[in-house]
Design an enzyme around this catalytic site. Sequence first.
Site, PDB file in Angstrom:
ATOM      1  N   LEU A  26       0.818  -1.213   0.000  1.00  0.00           N
ATOM      2  CA  LEU A  26       0.000   0.000   0.000  1.00  0.00           C
ATOM      3  C   LEU A  26       0.847   1.256   0.000  1.00  0.00           C
ATOM      4  O   LEU A  26       0.464   2.286  -0.552  1.00  0.00           O
ATOM      5  CB  LEU A  26      -0.898   0.028   1.243  1.00  0.00           C
ATOM      6  CG  LEU A  26      -2.044  -0.970   1.295  1.00  0.00           C
ATOM      7  CD1 LEU A  26      -2.656  -1.005   2.696  1.00  0.00           C
ATOM      8  CD2 LEU A  26      -3.117  -0.617   0.269  1.00  0.00           C
ATOM      9  N   GLY A  27       1.986   1.197   0.673  1.00  0.00           N
ATOM     10  CA  GLY A  27       2.814   2.398   0.773  1.00  0.00           C
ATOM     11  C   GLY A  27       4.020   2.135   1.654  1.00  0.00           C
ATOM     12  O   GLY A  27       4.263   1.013   2.092  1.00  0.00           O
ATOM     13  N   TRP A  28       4.734   3.175   1.896  1.00  0.00           N
ATOM     14  CA  TRP A  28       5.904   3.066   2.772  1.00  0.00           C
ATOM     15  C   TRP A  28       6.227   4.449   3.297  1.00  0.00           C
ATOM     16  O   TRP A  28       5.746   5.462   2.785  1.00  0.00           O
ATOM     17  CB  TRP A  28       7.100   2.493   2.008  1.00  0.00           C
ATOM     18  CG  TRP A  28       7.562   3.383   0.878  1.00  0.00           C
ATOM     19  CD1 TRP A  28       7.006   3.482  -0.367  1.00  0.00           C
ATOM     20  CD2 TRP A  28       8.629   4.326   0.922  1.00  0.00           C
ATOM     21  NE1 TRP A  28       7.671   4.422  -1.099  1.00  0.00           N
ATOM     22  CE2 TRP A  28       8.683   4.962  -0.339  1.00  0.00           C
ATOM     23  CE3 TRP A  28       9.557   4.692   1.903  1.00  0.00           C
ATOM     24  CZ2 TRP A  28       9.617   5.952  -0.639  1.00  0.00           C
ATOM     25  CZ3 TRP A  28      10.495   5.666   1.599  1.00  0.00           C
ATOM     26  CH2 TRP A  28      10.519   6.281   0.335  1.00  0.00           C
ATOM     27  N   GLY A  29       7.024   4.483   4.335  1.00  0.00           N
ATOM     28  CA  GLY A  29       7.456   5.762   4.894  1.00  0.00           C
ATOM     29  C   GLY A  29       8.830   5.587   5.516  1.00  0.00           C
ATOM     30  O   GLY A  29       9.470   4.545   5.355  1.00  0.00           O
TER      31      GLY A  29
ATOM     32  N   SER B 134       8.481   2.571   8.023  1.00  0.00           N
ATOM     33  CA  SER B 134       7.761   1.319   7.812  1.00  0.00           C
ATOM     34  C   SER B 134       7.424   1.067   6.340  1.00  0.00           C
ATOM     35  O   SER B 134       7.502   1.973   5.512  1.00  0.00           O
ATOM     36  CB  SER B 134       6.431   1.406   8.578  1.00  0.00           C
ATOM     37  OG  SER B 134       5.661   2.459   8.019  1.00  0.00           O
ATOM     38  N   THR B 135       7.040  -0.169   6.087  1.00  0.00           N
ATOM     39  CA  THR B 135       6.318  -0.458   4.850  1.00  0.00           C
ATOM     40  C   THR B 135       4.894  -0.850   5.258  1.00  0.00           C
ATOM     41  O   THR B 135       4.679  -1.376   6.358  1.00  0.00           O
ATOM     42  CB  THR B 135       6.971  -1.608   4.058  1.00  0.00           C
ATOM     43  OG1 THR B 135       7.131  -2.741   4.914  1.00  0.00           O
ATOM     44  CG2 THR B 135       8.326  -1.186   3.497  1.00  0.00           C
ATOM     45  N   VAL B 136       3.938  -0.574   4.374  1.00  0.00           N
ATOM     46  CA  VAL B 136       2.532  -0.811   4.713  1.00  0.00           C
ATOM     47  C   VAL B 136       1.912  -1.687   3.629  1.00  0.00           C
ATOM     48  O   VAL B 136       2.079  -1.420   2.433  1.00  0.00           O
ATOM     49  CB  VAL B 136       1.752   0.522   4.848  1.00  0.00           C
ATOM     50  CG1 VAL B 136       0.318   0.269   5.278  1.00  0.00           C
ATOM     51  CG2 VAL B 136       2.438   1.449   5.849  1.00  0.00           C
TER      52      VAL B 136
ATOM     53  N   LYS C 134       1.086  -2.462   8.932  1.00  0.00           N
ATOM     54  CA  LYS C 134       2.221  -1.528   8.937  1.00  0.00           C
ATOM     55  C   LYS C 134       3.371  -2.201   9.694  1.00  0.00           C
ATOM     56  O   LYS C 134       3.261  -2.475  10.889  1.00  0.00           O
ATOM     57  CB  LYS C 134       1.800  -0.212   9.598  1.00  0.00           C
ATOM     58  CG  LYS C 134       2.919   0.811   9.710  1.00  0.00           C
ATOM     59  CD  LYS C 134       2.390   2.182  10.140  1.00  0.00           C
ATOM     60  CE  LYS C 134       3.525   3.172  10.346  1.00  0.00           C
ATOM     61  NZ  LYS C 134       3.058   4.536  10.592  1.00  0.00           N
TER      62      LYS C 134
ATOM     63  N   ASP D  54       3.476  15.647  12.683  1.00  0.00           N
ATOM     64  CA  ASP D  54       3.997  15.304  11.348  1.00  0.00           C
ATOM     65  C   ASP D  54       2.884  15.346  10.300  1.00  0.00           C
ATOM     66  O   ASP D  54       2.743  14.431   9.487  1.00  0.00           O
ATOM     67  CB  ASP D  54       4.680  13.933  11.382  1.00  0.00           C
ATOM     68  CG  ASP D  54       5.559  13.708  10.148  1.00  0.00           C
ATOM     69  OD1 ASP D  54       5.915  14.703   9.473  1.00  0.00           O
ATOM     70  OD2 ASP D  54       5.889  12.542   9.855  1.00  0.00           O
TER      71      ASP D  54
HETATM   72  P1  ATP Z   1       6.529   8.656   7.571  1.00  0.00           P
HETATM   73  O1  ATP Z   1       7.659   8.648   6.604  1.00  0.00           O
HETATM   74  O2  ATP Z   1       5.538   9.723   7.232  1.00  0.00           O
HETATM   75  O3  ATP Z   1       6.915   8.663   8.997  1.00  0.00           O
HETATM   76  P2  ATP Z   1       5.541   5.928   8.107  1.00  0.00           P
HETATM   77  O4  ATP Z   1       6.675   5.012   7.856  1.00  0.00           O
HETATM   78  O5  ATP Z   1       5.236   6.213   9.544  1.00  0.00           O
HETATM   79  O6  ATP Z   1       5.695   7.291   7.293  1.00  0.00           O
HETATM   80  P3  ATP Z   1       2.767   5.828   7.252  1.00  0.00           P
HETATM   81  O7  ATP Z   1       2.784   7.264   6.921  1.00  0.00           O
HETATM   82  O8  ATP Z   1       1.902   5.408   8.398  1.00  0.00           O
HETATM   83  O9  ATP Z   1       4.266   5.277   7.417  1.00  0.00           O
HETATM   84  O10 ATP Z   1       2.327   4.987   5.975  1.00  0.00           O
HETATM   85  C1  ATP Z   1       3.014   5.113   4.739  1.00  0.00           C
HETATM   86  C2  ATP Z   1       2.006   5.140   3.602  1.00  0.00           C
HETATM   87  O11 ATP Z   1       1.298   3.876   3.587  1.00  0.00           O
HETATM   88  C3  ATP Z   1       0.934   6.210   3.722  1.00  0.00           C
HETATM   89  O12 ATP Z   1       1.345   7.439   3.140  1.00  0.00           O
HETATM   90  C4  ATP Z   1      -0.232   5.582   2.978  1.00  0.00           C
HETATM   91  O13 ATP Z   1      -0.132   5.837   1.586  1.00  0.00           O
HETATM   92  C5  ATP Z   1      -0.058   4.082   3.228  1.00  0.00           C
HETATM   93  N1  ATP Z   1      -0.923   3.661   4.358  1.00  0.00           N
HETATM   94  C6  ATP Z   1      -0.616   3.741   5.666  1.00  0.00           C
HETATM   95  N2  ATP Z   1      -1.624   3.294   6.436  1.00  0.00           N
HETATM   96  C7  ATP Z   1      -2.609   2.927   5.590  1.00  0.00           C
HETATM   97  C8  ATP Z   1      -3.944   2.418   5.784  1.00  0.00           C
HETATM   98  N3  ATP Z   1      -4.426   2.191   6.986  1.00  0.00           N
HETATM   99  N4  ATP Z   1      -4.682   2.167   4.679  1.00  0.00           N
HETATM  100  C9  ATP Z   1      -4.181   2.415   3.439  1.00  0.00           C
HETATM  101  N5  ATP Z   1      -2.951   2.902   3.198  1.00  0.00           N
HETATM  102  C10 ATP Z   1      -2.163   3.161   4.257  1.00  0.00           C
END
Ligand code: ATP
Length: 488
Positions: free
Chosen positions: A38-41, A44-46, A61, A163
């Site tokens: 779904l995504g990553w940041g 994490s990867t999601v 996540k 954030d």
């Molecule tokens: P950051 O770099 O902002 O700290 P992170 O690693 O904490 O990011 P998130 O921002 O929670 O990760 O999630 C990364 C991406 O994954 C989000 O931008 C979103 O596109 C996708 N994502 C996260 N949670 C969900 C969800 N519950 N449903 C669908 N997509 C999600």
Amino acid sequence: MARGKGEEGSVNYGQGGYHPVDIGDLFNNERYVVQSKLGWGTYSTVWLAWDTQLNKYVALKISRSKDNFTETALNEIRTLKVVAQADPEDKECIIKLLDDFIHTGPNGNHVCLVLELLGDNLRTLLKHYSGKGIPLHMVKEICFHILRGLDFLHGKLSILHTDLKPENILLPSTIDPEKDPKNLGVPLIPSSNKGKSPIATSSSSGSNICKTGNQQMGLKHKGKLVAQDCGIAAKDKEEKLGVEARAVQTRTWSSKTSLSGAWEGNLAQKIREVGINSPSEKQSSMASLDLKCKIADMGNALHLPINLMGPIQTFRYKCPETLLGSPFSTPADIWSVGCIAFELATGHFLFNPRAENDQERVVNHLGLMIELLGAMPIGVARGGKVSRDLFDKKGNLEGYILKSGNTLINLLRDKFGFAKKDADDFRDFLVPLLHFVPKKRPTAMQALLHPWLDAGPRLLQPSSSAAQTQQSDEVIPVDKTTVESERI
Ligand code: ATP
Ligand code: MG
């Protein structure tokens, strides 16, 4: 075989990094089956996953395993549990945590959050409009829900998000309804686990961690084909199917959307607003797009009066007090909302400081703020820990030549072509959010009452009393934070 490595970069897949994930992998005693990414940041990867116990899609996540990422993930769990308890009816525009556990893999122990499945983030929505900005009525509705969530976090729970940015605000569903797994109702990837080694999971309290087994190749392969064909999270090259494989796939689970009458009626106007030249399915989905977005990514949340970890805000969304090393509190989030609202409406960052190094970037950022919003009060300019390196005794920013005429209203009218009334009304909403003096910014609840949002929906009521003001917020001196590195 590359596993789960996409834009997040394979360099971060070593010890302490991301957990390598394959489609079809099972988590938490085989309860969750990974379907697609779904995504990553940064943390994490999601992943889209199927919950075999509750028979529904969830978002999994998986945090990086290094200590600081683990702490962030545990903070997110703690924060979301507070949210869940305070919002049992799920009305407050904050993402919901469903489960959490620890998964052990080759790169270490990863805290995992199981979250309600939401849709695209606001960055994706912006891209959908090709960088030209989103129609103002939609921006209003989105801002309403962000502020609604913030009113709950700040006013009721005394929590700062710290954030806020488009990537961390999620729509309830995908922009393209055909890509929304929730419309499917059944798992794309079978939950069969025959022949698999035991999966390493435990509760996030850290006990009972065992080792990850290898994943079954057949299942992974099959999963990849099906998930990608459905168009879900196809951004990683390694995960993309070859033409041959695509050709043999058939889609039976979704029908094409068609233009609604209401949409057709407004088409010419929409095209002008959106900047798209011809009617398309892409546009038709926008007419019915649910904009009840939710605030996500609570890993950096801070609980007042004090429980601080890490530096705050991603750089373009940083408020002056963060840049200057001054005390900060809930108004820091409000500043970020101003940046987001501008970006949604114009398709451009409000502040996009460019520079060779961090120091130059801070100067550049402050210079852009002053150009756009006017002189910074000397008390603000000179009040932070790093102020003396940036402002002279008279409060002049050093090392930056201010350009004149770059005011907010000029930008909105001349550069982005807003009609006079739209520009004036939007400016009136934005300027208070971007007040240099944090205590003079409106609270989320006060911002919700601004007439600019009147045209937006009123589906939800603010939670906190009208008497609440920003002045009551606890102010946190920056030097009490355990700043490791600038969060960018
Ligand atoms: P950051 O770099 O902002 O700290 P992170 O690693 O904490 O990011 P998130 O921002 O929670 O990760 O999630 C990364 C991406 O994954 C989000 O931008 C979103 O596109 C996708 N994502 C996260 N949670 C969900 C969800 N519950 N449903 C669908 N997509 C999600
Ligand atoms: Mg994020």
